[in-house]
Design a protein around this motif. Structure first.
Motif, PDB file in Angstrom:
ATOM      1  N   ILE A   1     108.570  52.675  38.412  1.00 54.20           N
ATOM      2  CA  ILE A   1     108.726  52.198  39.724  1.00 54.20           C
ATOM      3  C   ILE A   1     109.757  51.258  40.067  1.00 54.20           C
ATOM      4  O   ILE A   1     109.657  49.992  39.539  1.00 54.20           O
ATOM      5  N   ARG A   2     110.877  51.554  40.566  1.00 59.22           N
ATOM      6  CA  ARG A   2     112.090  50.604  40.572  1.00 59.22           C
ATOM      7  C   ARG A   2     113.180  51.168  41.605  1.00 59.22           C
ATOM      8  O   ARG A   2     113.054  52.305  41.901  1.00 59.22           O
ATOM      9  N   LYS A   3     113.789  50.352  42.303  1.00 62.32           N
ATOM     10  CA  LYS A   3     115.008  50.719  43.102  1.00 62.32           C
ATOM     11  C   LYS A   3     116.220  50.925  42.194  1.00 62.32           C
ATOM     12  O   LYS A   3     116.981  51.950  42.768  1.00 62.32           O
ATOM     13  N   ASP A   4     116.545  49.951  41.414  1.00 64.81           N
ATOM     14  CA  ASP A   4     117.911  50.117  40.354  1.00 64.81           C
ATOM     15  C   ASP A   4     117.387  51.077  39.470  1.00 64.81           C
ATOM     16  O   ASP A   4     116.808  50.615  38.732  1.00 64.81           O
ATOM     17  N   ILE A   5     118.045  52.285  39.144  1.00 61.91           N
ATOM     18  CA  ILE A   5     117.899  53.193  38.311  1.00 61.91           C
ATOM     19  C   ILE A   5     118.937  53.377  37.300  1.00 61.91           C
ATOM     20  O   ILE A   5     119.065  54.213  36.293  1.00 61.91           O
ATOM     21  N   THR A   6     120.028  52.455  37.368  1.00 62.87           N
ATOM     22  CA  THR A   6     121.187  52.749  36.685  1.00 62.87           C
ATOM     23  C   THR A   6     121.189  52.404  35.287  1.00 62.87           C
ATOM     24  O   THR A   6     121.693  53.217  34.264  1.00 62.87           O
ATOM     25  N   GLU A   7     120.272  51.594  34.649  1.00 60.14           N
ATOM     26  CA  GLU A   7     120.390  51.087  33.574  1.00 60.14           C
ATOM     27  C   GLU A   7     121.717  50.721  32.753  1.00 60.14           C
ATOM     28  O   GLU A   7     121.901  50.958  31.600  1.00 60.14           O
ATOM     29  N   GLY A   8     122.849  50.191  33.504  1.00 61.84           N
ATOM     30  CA  GLY A   8     124.050  50.042  32.879  1.00 61.84           C
ATOM     31  C   GLY A   8     124.912  51.289  32.895  1.00 61.84           C
ATOM     32  O   GLY A   8     125.991  51.318  32.331  1.00 61.84           O
ATOM     33  N   LYS A   9     124.470  52.469  33.074  1.00 67.58           N
ATOM     34  CA  LYS A   9     125.215  53.918  33.150  1.00 67.58           C
ATOM     35  C   LYS A   9     126.586  53.574  33.912  1.00 67.58           C
ATOM     36  O   LYS A   9     126.377  53.137  35.179  1.00 67.58           O
ATOM     37  N   GLU A  10     127.378  54.171  33.399  1.00 67.45           N
ATOM     38  CA  GLU A  10     129.040  54.098  34.146  1.00 67.45           C
ATOM     39  C   GLU A  10     128.860  55.315  35.228  1.00 67.45           C
ATOM     40  O   GLU A  10     128.190  56.359  35.074  1.00 67.45           O
ATOM     41  N   GLY A  11     129.638  54.877  36.237  1.00 72.20           N
ATOM     42  CA  GLY A  11     129.790  56.051  37.437  1.00 72.20           C
ATOM     43  C   GLY A  11     130.139  55.467  38.446  1.00 72.20           C
ATOM     44  O   GLY A  11     130.056  54.060  38.684  1.00 72.20           O
ATOM     45  N   ILE A  12     130.450  56.019  39.620  1.00 68.45           N
ATOM     46  CA  ILE A  12     130.549  55.572  41.094  1.00 68.45           C
ATOM     47  C   ILE A  12     129.439  55.179  41.686  1.00 68.45           C
ATOM     48  O   ILE A  12     128.412  56.015  41.659  1.00 68.45           O
ATOM     49  N   PRO A  13     129.311  53.662  42.147  1.00 64.48           N
ATOM     50  CA  PRO A  13     128.174  53.302  42.716  1.00 64.48           C
ATOM     51  C   PRO A  13     127.492  54.268  43.765  1.00 64.48           C
ATOM     52  O   PRO A  13     128.367  54.697  44.740  1.00 64.48           O
ATOM     53  N   LEU A  14     126.277  54.508  43.800  1.00 63.52           N
ATOM     54  CA  LEU A  14     125.671  55.145  44.949  1.00 63.52           C
ATOM     55  C   LEU A  14     124.339  54.558  45.399  1.00 63.52           C
ATOM     56  O   LEU A  14     123.330  54.414  44.749  1.00 63.52           O
ATOM     57  N   THR A  15     124.428  54.580  46.698  1.00 64.53           N
ATOM     58  CA  THR A  15     123.420  53.933  47.245  1.00 64.53           C
ATOM     59  C   THR A  15     122.702  55.127  48.282  1.00 64.53           C
ATOM     60  O   THR A  15     123.201  55.932  48.913  1.00 64.53           O
ATOM     61  N   LEU A  16     121.339  55.535  47.745  1.00 66.46           N
ATOM     62  CA  LEU A  16     120.762  56.646  48.255  1.00 66.46           C
ATOM     63  C   LEU A  16     119.594  56.442  49.242  1.00 66.46           C
ATOM     64  O   LEU A  16     118.653  55.727  48.797  1.00 66.46           O
ATOM     65  N   ARG A  17     119.904  56.418  50.635  1.00 69.41           N
ATOM     66  CA  ARG A  17     118.826  55.924  51.658  1.00 69.41           C
ATOM     67  C   ARG A  17     117.957  57.048  52.154  1.00 69.41           C
ATOM     68  O   ARG A  17     118.740  58.043  52.711  1.00 69.41           O
ATOM     69  N   LEU A  18     116.883  57.509  51.881  1.00 72.45           N
ATOM     70  CA  LEU A  18     115.968  58.497  52.438  1.00 72.45           C
ATOM     71  C   LEU A  18     114.942  58.107  53.442  1.00 72.45           C
ATOM     72  O   LEU A  18     114.408  57.114  53.172  1.00 72.45           O
TER      73      LEU A  18
END
Length: 314
Positions: free
Chosen positions: A85-102
């Protein structure tokens, strides 16, 4: 006399309805400068260059406007039950930042669904799924050698008919048991009183047989526990898709640019229904020529909370 004046109030109402449906849960682009905006409607996509002005949101749609059911799809072989249960799911993974609003709404009443649990999960920038690193078919693992590819990524034709051998990652096939304990790029959140939920993640990469996508499930009737979200039922299982223009732009940015995996386009994908927002095509915003700085994606999901769609019977 304008066309609206000729056609009268009914035509104007229709145009208003189309604007609301296309807008989805649009994210305002104030402060972004010149931006590329891809919008999705049933059966069409478009991209344009625009100045940054606050855009209308579908947070308070007209009571006369109701949303079509968002397309149901398979859950794919790489689903892991909601336990993060969390908002930030990146865990440090590299990549283009994506904010997903549903936004999740009842497709019949148009009322927002509060306290619905929204799962999302997707591969990393090189096509690898957490929990299934050894089973994923992406371009990760051993770093590629030689000169990185330039220009348009290669494309391939998706598989047809019944899948054989290892199911294409995130596509069809039955569920596979996890092969490791990694859980990056997976997470669950409850919608707020207005039906909204927002995730911080990275722009997904691609892998053989599938276009760029994110998986989702919407659960209702359950509750949060110490172990995660439990009880209730799954009323929607779907996938979010990305316009080809945005994918091509992402392919110019590391680490996506190092991928040597054959890429399937949106038109070639065997899961995407080709029906725009109804089929999960995201509304995207990013700065033209600077997609590496970040992307905002949004969509309104029309679901039937009384139905059960767990995505396992497809």
């Amino acid at each position: 006399m304008t066309e609206q004046q000729k056609n009268g109030p009914e035509s104007q109402r229709d145009m208003t309805r189309r604007r609301i449906l296309v807008g989805g849960a649009a994210v305002a682009a104030a402060g972004l400068g010149a931006a590329v905006v891809t919008t999705a409607s049933a059966g069409e996509t478009s991209a344009s260059s625009t100045s940054a002005t606050p855009s209308a949101s579908a947070s308070s749609p007209s009571k006369e406007v109701c949303y079509r059911l968002t397309s149901e799809t398979t859950e794919g072989p790489y689903y892991i039950d909601a336990d993060k249960i969390r908002k930030d799911i990146t865990e440090g993974k590299e990549g283009i930042p994506l904010t997903l609003r549903l936004k999740v709404v009842d497709s019949d009443t148009c009322k927002p669904l509060a306290k619905a649990a929204v799962d999302i999960w997707h591969c990393d920038a090189l096509g690898i799924y957490s929990g299934y690193e050894s089973a994923s078919t992406g371009g990760g693992g051993t770093p590629p050698t030689g000169t990185p590819p330039t220009g348009t990524p290669p494309t391939g034709t998706p598989p047809t008919g019944a899948p054989t051998g290892t199911p294409p990652g995130g596509g069809g096939g039955g569920h596979l048991e996890p092969t490791d304990d990694k859980r990056y790029l997976r997470g669950t959140q409850l919608t707020d009183t207005h039906g909204f939920v927002e995730f911080t993640t990275v722009f997904p990469g691609w892998y053989e047989g599938r276009s760029v996508h994110i998986h989702t499930k919407v659960h209702v009737g359950g509750a949060l526990t110490d172990s995660g979200y439990e009880g209730g039922h799954t009323c929607h299982t779907g996938q979010f898709f990305f316009a080809e223009e945005a994918v091509l732009a992402s392919a110019e940015v590391a680490p996506y640019s190092t991928s040597t995996t054959e890429r399937t386009t949106l038109d070639e994908d065997h899961i995407f229904a080709g029906n725009g927002a109804e089929g999960g095509l995201l509304n995207l915003r990013y700065r033209k020529g600077k997609i590496g700085k970040g992307v905002s994606g949004s969509l309104t999901l029309g679901v039937d909370p009384d139905e059960t769609h767990d995505g396992t019977g497809r």
